[in-house]
Design an enzyme around this catalytic site. Structure first.
Site, PDB file in Angstrom:
ATOM      1  CD  GLU A 219      58.462  60.413 109.067  1.00  0.00           C
ATOM      2  OE1 GLU A 219      59.188  59.436 108.761  1.00  0.00           O
ATOM      3  OE2 GLU A 219      57.230  60.400 108.964  1.00  0.00           O
TER       4      GLU A 219
ATOM      5  CG  HIS B  59      71.108  67.546 102.524  1.00  0.00           C
ATOM      6  ND1 HIS B  59      71.434  67.904 103.817  1.00  0.00           N
ATOM      7  CD2 HIS B  59      70.420  68.586 102.000  1.00  0.00           C
ATOM      8  CE1 HIS B  59      70.970  69.116 104.058  1.00  0.00           C
ATOM      9  NE2 HIS B  59      70.351  69.556 102.973  1.00  0.00           N
TER      10      HIS B  59
ATOM     11  CB  CYS C  80      54.075  58.846 103.104  1.00  0.00           C
ATOM     12  SG  CYS C  80      53.835  60.079 104.393  1.00  0.00           S
TER      13      CYS C  80
END
EC number: 4.1.2.50
Length: 150
Positions: free
Chosen positions: A136, A76, A26
């Site tokens: 998530e 976004h 990550c």
């Protein structure tokens, strides 16, 4: 004593992030299709003259608050810890338009804390934020509960 009712509304948004100085995958830029469930609690309006009679809160008002405070801001977007080396990224055309730099590591957990603060501050006086659940991935989520946060 009145009767408390919980209302829940679900929101979806796409967001990218990277975890600065993390020791796993990550640390790289990656995105998620987030699902946010917002639950509020309160007593239904008992005023028979009110157009909101019988409602804890108008779902449309809840939608407006969460969209303004969370979804419209994060959808976004690329969210990074402000300590990450992001200056070269900003030099690329359009990359800085939806970049959010945070004072915290943009984990699911830390984002929930900020979301709770933003949403709580906008709710009607007689309605309280009960909990948030942020997925998530399809099988990984974090939760925030008011009762755990005094």
């Amino acid at each position: 004593m009145g009767k408390k009712i919980r209302l829940t509304k679900e929101f979806r948004f796409e967001m990218a992030h990277a975890l600065w100085n993390y020791d796993g995958l990550c640390k790289h830029f990656h995105g998620h299709s987030y699902i946010l469930r917002v639950t509020v609690i309160g007593e239904p309006n008992a005023n028979r003259e009110s157009p909101k009679c019988g409602m804890v809160m108008d779902f449309g008002v809840l939608k407006e608050i969460v969209n303004q405070e969370v979804v419209d801001r994060l959808d976004h977007a690329l969210v990074l810890n402000k300590n990450a080396e992001h200056k070269d990224l900003l030099a690329l055309p359009q990359m800085g338009e939806r970049l959010i730099l945070t004072d915290y590591q943009p984990t699911c957990e830390n984002m929930l804390i900020e979301m709770a603060e933003r949403i709580s501050g906008r709710l009607p006086q007689n309605v309280k934020l009960h909990n948030l659940r942020l997925h998530e991935t399809a099988n990984s989520y974090a939760e925030w509960f008011a009762e755990d946060n005094g």
